[in-house]
Enzyme design. Structure first.
Site, mmCIF file in Angstrom:
data_model
loop_
_atom_site.group_PDB
_atom_site.id
_atom_site.type_symbol
_atom_site.label_atom_id
_atom_site.label_comp_id
_atom_site.label_asym_id
_atom_site.label_seq_id
_atom_site.Cartn_x
_atom_site.Cartn_y
_atom_site.Cartn_z
ATOM 1 N N GLU A 226 0.886 -1.171 0.000
ATOM 2 C CA GLU A 226 0.000 0.000 0.000
ATOM 3 C C GLU A 226 0.914 1.208 0.000
ATOM 4 O O GLU A 226 1.534 1.527 1.017
ATOM 5 C CB GLU A 226 -0.924 -0.027 1.223
ATOM 6 C CG GLU A 226 -2.126 0.897 1.083
ATOM 7 C CD GLU A 226 -1.890 2.275 1.647
ATOM 8 O OE1 GLU A 226 -1.397 3.144 0.874
ATOM 9 O OE2 GLU A 226 -2.164 2.497 2.830
ATOM 10 N N CYS B 231 -1.272 9.264 2.914
ATOM 11 C CA CYS B 231 -1.236 8.764 1.542
ATOM 12 C C CYS B 231 -2.547 9.016 0.817
ATOM 13 O O CYS B 231 -2.554 9.289 -0.388
ATOM 14 C CB CYS B 231 -0.893 7.276 1.525
ATOM 15 S SG CYS B 231 -2.028 6.244 2.479
#
Length: 521
Positions: free
Chosen positions: A278, A313
């Site tokens: 991720e 993010c």
């Protein structure tokens, strides 16, 4: 929450309240010590990681144990030794033990949040939510227990080989979970409970620059599980390669930068260790002509951009807005930025803390200056802290970059800081093309008053998760599978898909010999 300085007793690892100091009764420093936790035992090391306070130059938050290669090998051995008994339990039995392990985790949350705020830099409330989300994700994972051991039967197909096949799920072995500095405890909750519920044992590697609060939380859970089921090791990357390359590690789950993910994947290839990655994002928020721009929606957008000083993010990193609504959106964000209070994360009234690393501050300053040099309309807000203790801290004034050239780095790269490009468009097709013209594919959002428009545009965004009239980490549906496309990574966390990511399938086929013989005749 008490504004107390927290210290840690090196022998027991338990937090001790040692009083207050500095301005307004708000703590200015913390001394915390954490160890390793391997095979059910806490272990301290001569070598330590010294954890710096990003808001106060020269101030040390605490020290974390720095594992040697031998310590790492012991953690892998402990996870391997605990695996057979743990994997032999049913998912419901594991869930019961995990429910007992998480009980009471909130008792020390105020202390965990104070420590995380100081080692990370973000404001206290965000640190508190960071720890809260871990517990929420853990409990949501336990709700999946009845699905974990499920399987299916493939019946005989007329005219084909007469075979009935039972397809079942099985655990894979010890796994390594590596989390980043920005939301380390919450991010851990997206994978750790799913890995354990699936029947695997785990080794958690907290980030070397923010190891303290995460280690405390993991150890308190691990102490209530069978020894070796959950282990935590902190230290320098140089001693950690076995967590990725050991043949005894079945999988690595990594959250971090794109370059970090590439290194993990390259290292894991040596032992064909499977990975879930991720990685970074360059999320686009697309405001259609009919977007609602009232206070509620603008507050959501502001949080989506500037939470954790932009260091998330899945924050919005690019805003595309229909040209007719451009001025309205810019005015709404400007109004909120004018009220931003830059300061120390534990100080009352602070709404935006420092960036975590000085190198990141320098990068964000550089891309803002590049935009200015290119003639973009750059608007900066807020006042840098005047407190002498905070001089030289990683503080940076937040900025809007209005209608920049799309080739500038403030548009093409993940800023990971308090700056956002706002770019007008004239047609829906133009907005979709611009949103997808990026290396990333983590998240995105569509802002519109029309559900059909939201679904139409959202379905064309090349990313793993799309919000409608919302955006950001604190707005994520923690039940849904989450992960990226393109260079934002692959694999999914959360939900039953997150459990399956830590499982394999086994097929057992039963041949009907009589039916086969009959077919031969």
């Amino acid at each position: 929450m008490e504004n107390a300085v927290v210290s840690t007793d090196a022998a027991s690892g338990t937090a001790a309240d040692t009083g207050t100091q500095a301005t307004g009764g708000v703590q200015t420093s913390t001394r915390v010590r954490t160890g390793l936790y391997i095979g059910g035992e806490e272990r301290f090391t001569d070598e330590v990681l010294t954890v710096a306070d990003p808001g106060k130059p020269g101030v040390t938050v605490g020290e974390a144990a720095s594992a040697s290669e031998a310590d790492v090998a012991d953690a892998i051995a402990a996870a391997r030794a605990a695996y057979p008994a743990w994997s032999a339990l049913s998912a419901q039995e594991r869930a019961a033990k995990m429910a007992d392990a998480i009980a009471g985790i909130a008792d020390d949350r105020d202390t965990d949040a104070a420590i995380l705020s100081q080692e990370n830099g973000k404001i206290r409330m965000e640190a508190w939510v960071d720890a809260l989300v871990f517990e929420i994700r853990w409990n949501l994972a336990l709700m999946l227990a009845d699905e974990v051991d499920g399987g299916k039967t493939l019946p005989v197909v007329p005219g084909q080989i007469p075979v009935t096949t039972e397809v079942a799920y099985q655990s894979i072995g010890p796994v390594t979970i590596i989390v980043p500095f920005n939301w380390p405890i919450a991010i851990l909750g997206a994978s750790l409970p799913h890995a354990l519920l699936a029947g695997n044992t785990a080794i958690v590697k907290p980030p070397p620059s923010t190891p303290l609060a995460t280690t405390r939380v993991v150890q308190r859970v691990a102490e209530k599980l069978p020894p070796g089921v959950l282990n935590v090791v902190t230290g320098t990357d140089a001693n950690m390669s076995a967590l990725i390359q050991s043949p005894d590690i079945a999988k690595v789950c990594f959250t971090g930068s794109v370059n970090g993910g590439k290194r993990i994947m390259e290292m894991a290839s040596k032992a064909l260790t499977r990975v879930t990655l991720e990685l970074g994002g360059n999320d686009a928020a697309v405001f259609l002509e009919d977007a609602i721009l009232d206070d509620a929606h603008l507050d959501r957008l502001y949080a989506a951009i500037f939470d954790t000083t932009g260091q998330i993010c899945m924050n919005a990193k690019r805003v595309y807005v229909h040209r007719s609504r451009m001025d309205e959106l810019v005015a709404g964000l400007s109004k909120r930025l004018e009220q931003a209070v830059l300061g120390y994360g534990l100080d009352e009234g602070t709404t935006m803390g420092p960036l975590h690393q000085s190198a990141q501050k320098a990068f964000v300053e550089d891309i803002i200056q590049e935009a200015k040099d290119a003639g973009a309309d750059v608007r900066e807000f807020g006042t840098l802290p005047s407190d002498p203790e905070l001089q030289g801290g990683n503080f940076l004034r937040p900025a809007l970059v209005i209608d920049p050239d799309p080739s500038l780095r403030v548009v093409t790269q993940e800023q990971f800081g308090p700056v956002i490009p706002i770019i007008p468009f004239d047609s829906e097709e133009e907005a979709i093309a611009a949103a997808n013209d990026t290396w990333s594919g983590l998240c995105g959002s569509v802002w519109t008053a029309d559900r059909d428009s939201a679904n139409r545009v959202g379905a064309q965004l090349v990313c793993g998760y799309v919000w409608v009239n919302d955006h950001g980490a604190t707005r994520l549906d923690l039940r849904a599978p989450f992960g990226g496309m393109k260079q934002s990574g692959f694999g999914r966390e959360q939900g039953i898909e997150g459990v399956r990511a830590f499982q394999d399938t086994r097929s057992i086929a039963h041949l009907d010999a009589d039916a086969l013989a009959a077919m031969a005749h």
